[in-house]
Design a protein around this motif. Structure first.
Motif, mmCIF file in Angstrom:
data_model
loop_
_atom_site.group_PDB
_atom_site.id
_atom_site.type_symbol
_atom_site.label_atom_id
_atom_site.label_comp_id
_atom_site.label_asym_id
_atom_site.label_seq_id
_atom_site.Cartn_x
_atom_site.Cartn_y
_atom_site.Cartn_z
ATOM 1 N N ALA A 144 107.988 -49.518 -112.263
ATOM 2 C CA ALA A 144 107.780 -50.705 -113.121
ATOM 3 C C ALA A 144 106.564 -51.465 -112.608
ATOM 4 C CB ALA A 144 109.006 -51.608 -113.089
ATOM 5 N N VAL A 145 105.975 -52.269 -113.508
ATOM 6 C CA VAL A 145 104.773 -53.043 -113.148
ATOM 7 C C VAL A 145 104.972 -54.486 -113.614
ATOM 8 C CG1 VAL A 145 102.287 -53.331 -113.596
ATOM 9 C CG2 VAL A 145 103.232 -51.025 -113.349
ATOM 10 N N PHE A 146 104.517 -55.447 -112.788
ATOM 11 C CA PHE A 146 104.509 -56.850 -113.213
ATOM 12 C C PHE A 146 103.065 -57.338 -113.225
ATOM 13 C CE2 PHE A 146 104.311 -61.400 -112.069
ATOM 14 C CZ PHE A 146 105.014 -61.934 -113.146
ATOM 15 N N ILE A 147 102.645 -57.930 -114.334
ATOM 16 C CA ILE A 147 101.279 -58.467 -114.422
ATOM 17 C C ILE A 147 101.325 -59.989 -114.229
ATOM 18 C CG2 ILE A 147 99.198 -58.683 -115.860
ATOM 19 C CD1 ILE A 147 100.125 -56.246 -117.439
ATOM 20 N N GLY A 148 100.671 -60.446 -113.149
ATOM 21 C CA GLY A 148 100.624 -61.897 -112.877
ATOM 22 C C GLY A 148 99.181 -62.275 -112.580
ATOM 23 N N THR A 149 98.316 -61.952 -113.535
ATOM 24 C CA THR A 149 96.880 -62.075 -113.275
ATOM 25 C C THR A 149 96.309 -63.455 -113.596
ATOM 26 O OG1 THR A 149 96.646 -60.972 -115.387
ATOM 27 C CG2 THR A 149 96.268 -59.626 -113.438
ATOM 28 N N GLY A 150 97.150 -64.376 -114.017
ATOM 29 C CA GLY A 150 96.692 -65.751 -114.199
ATOM 30 C C GLY A 150 95.736 -65.936 -115.372
ATOM 31 N N ALA A 151 95.045 -67.077 -115.349
ATOM 32 C CA ALA A 151 94.069 -67.408 -116.394
ATOM 33 C C ALA A 151 92.842 -67.961 -115.682
ATOM 34 C CB ALA A 151 94.661 -68.436 -117.356
ATOM 35 N N GLY A 152 92.134 -67.082 -114.997
ATOM 36 C CA GLY A 152 91.065 -67.553 -114.110
ATOM 37 C C GLY A 152 89.668 -67.624 -114.703
ATOM 38 N N THR A 153 89.525 -67.334 -116.012
ATOM 39 C CA THR A 153 88.173 -67.371 -116.589
ATOM 40 C C THR A 153 87.878 -68.765 -117.145
ATOM 41 O OG1 THR A 153 88.453 -65.074 -117.187
ATOM 42 C CG2 THR A 153 86.602 -66.219 -118.224
#
Ligand SMILES: Cc1cc2nc3c(=O)[nH]c(=O)nc-3n(C[C@H](O)[C@H](O)[C@H](O)COP(=O)(O)OP(=O)(O)OC[C@H]3O[C@@H](n4cnc5c(N)ncnc54)[C@H](O)[C@@H]3O)c2cc1C
Ligand code: SF4
Length: 476
Positions: A240-249
């Motif tokens: 399984a994968v969790f995406i927690g890449t935020g909103a950094g742009t």
């Protein structure tokens, strides 16, 4: 019956002159004695509205009661209080410092109706700090670790911000093999590259990261998912994968002069100073040159952090905001500290143009003066309209803090993941994306939000991942 103490017990703070000399933490937190006095003010309501106000529903009267019950034995008091907090929140040293408590748990606090609400954030921070200083959190961790039953399933976490770190901690406590992939050289997300040390010292975050390592979480830094490794490759090797890449742009306004030298997005400005230690150039490689006058555009937490950072670098700082004082979105404490430290505020100014000198460096900003109407917009804020009058403010540096969005890289390289027009990832009620086994949370699914909401998502996603993997195991 004991008399009600209406006013909060204040927390000691660093002197203003001392603050501007560096990046030392401003709020010094409660001692045990002060924490106990504040805890005594709590009415132990049942039902307790503060619990409903907390996005992760910490048993607030419960942890406060533990402090009061064991007042003769501070270690026991703090250990029991920490156990109550950890049931819902594994990063209290961080949330105690950065949560907007005045809009959350403290807003409905019954004490607020007769005086000042209980200082829940500072009590939470006290418990976490005291536990760390006395090795109580380590003791609790050592009680948990031997009970963990190792599982064979592997989970990949993309992004080491509060969402990813919380998801990783929860899964590791359940025995899963967890690896975090982080694009930057340091884990922590906004907690390390955005929020300055005078609000959240780096060693607070490092201690939390050590806990994760002790739980067996593997951390791969300088690892950009979408470049160093693809999502498809992760899916071949992880269950399984969790995406927690935020909103950094950062969002930047399309205005004349936006490309002039001396104009920074708040993210770049804060990353240079916080993560790259630009204030110590040439000891560190990254320089920063800001001159004497800095204008910060925006009035959220990011704007306050940028303004207070610029003050510490020796500049005069003006925050220019297109709305009024009552519309400021930053935490009240940050606004107060910014004012105390000499940041000035100009309201109802909307930027129109950045004016440059003959060398292509910004020297001023032209603003449209705005005014508020009685009418409210869809978010309940007063509508603002241009007055037709303009004004020009001089600046050597401009920092733009008007919001952020999700990363384009992610949208380009994970095109199979469904997202809205702004790149905000779509998830179901279990936080699963359109791809089975791929979950997401935090700013990546909310746009810009808060630390506690990101942590709440991380926790919820961990529960969903566990259910997903158990179901999968039962079907094979
Ligand atoms: C300056 C500033 C001040 C703030 N102040 C507050 C505050 O006082 N209180 C509050 O509650 N909130 C505050 N916020 C908002 C809060 O920090 C965020 O809502 C929160 O950090 C979101 O957590 P997250 O885990 O979703 O994302 P982030 O913290 O953004 O972490 C995402 C991580 O993913 C990594 N990443 C991105 N793309 C990839 C990729 N392709 N591969 C691998 N890794 C990747 C990033 O490098 C980053 O480390 C502030 C934000 C800023 C910018
Ligand atoms: S609402 Fe306020 S007074 Fe009541 S239990 Fe919660 S913190 Fe205590």
């Amino acid at each position: 019956m004991m008399a009600i103490i209406k006013e909060r017990i204040p927390t000691p703070e660093r002197l203003i002159e001392e603050r501007l000399q560096g990046f030392m933490e401003v709020n010094l937190g409660y001692t045990f004695e002060l924490a106990l006095q504040e805890a005594q003010r709590c009415l132990q309501c049942n039902p307790a509205p503060c619990i409903q106000g907390c996005p992760v529903h910490i048993d607030i009267p419960g942890f406060i009661k533990k402090l009061r019950e064991n007042k003769e034995d501070p270690k026991k008091a703090v250990k029991e209080a920490l156990e109550v907090i950890w049931a819902c929140n594994t990063l209290p040293a961080i949330t105690g410092r950065v949560c907007p408590q005045e809009d959350q748990c403290e807003a409905p606090c019954v004490m607020g109706k007769v005086g000042e609400p209980i200082n829940i954030g500072k009590l939470e921070r006290f418990v976490a700090d005291y536990a760390r200083e006395q090795g109580i959190d380590e003791e609790l961790l050592q009680e948990i670790i031997p009970k963990i039953e190792k599982k064979k399933e592997k989970v990949a976490i993309i992004g080491a911000g509060p969402a990813g770190l919380t998801c990783a901690a929860e899964l590791a406590k359940d025995g899963y093999q967890v690896t975090i992939f982080e694009a930057l050289h340091k884990p922590g997300g906004v907690l390390v590259y955005g929020i300055p040390e005078f609000r959240l010292p780096n060693d607070t975050i490092e201690k939390e990261l050590e806990k994760l390592k002790k739980l067996g979480v593997e951390m791969k830094t300088d690892y950009i998912v979408g470049r160093t490794v693809t999502l498809d490759e992760l899916l071949e090797n992880y269950d399984a994968v969790f995406i927690g890449t935020g909103a950094g742009t950062p969002k930047l306004p399309s205005l004349p002069g936006i490309n002039l030298n001396g104009i920074y997005s708040a993210n770049e400005f804060l990353t240079r100073v916080n993560l790259m230690k630009a204030y110590a150039f040439p000891e560190y490689d990254t320089p920063i040159k800001i001159g004497k006058k800095v204008i910060v555009i925006g009035a959220g937490n990011t704007a306050m952090d940028a303004a207070r950072t610029a003050r510490r670098l020796g500049a005069e700082v003006v925050i220019a905001y297109r709305r009024g004082k009552e519309d400021i979105t930053a935490r009240i404490e940050e606004v107060e500290h910014a004012k105390e430290e000499g940041v000035t505020f100009e309201f109802f100014l909307s930027p129109m143009e950045f004016i440059g000198d003959e060398n292509g460096r910004v020297k001023a900003v032209k603003f449209m003066k705005m005014k508020a109407l009685e009418e409210r917009d869809s978010k309940g804020k007063r509508k603002i309209v241009p007055t037709g009058d303009t004004t020009v403010l001089e600046a050597d540096t401009v920092v733009i803090a008007i919001g952020k969005t999700t990363s384009k890289l992610l949208r380009m390289t994970m095109a199979k993941i469904e997202a809205d027009e702004y790149g905000v990832i779509k998830v179901d009620e279990k936080l699963m994306t359109n791809i089975p086994g791929v979950f997401a949370g935090g700013d990546a699914i909310r746009g810009e939000a808060t630390v506690i909401l990101a942590m709440g998502d991380g926790r919820k996603a961990a529960k969903s991942i566990k259910e997903y993997l158990e179901k999968k195991a039962n079907n094979t």
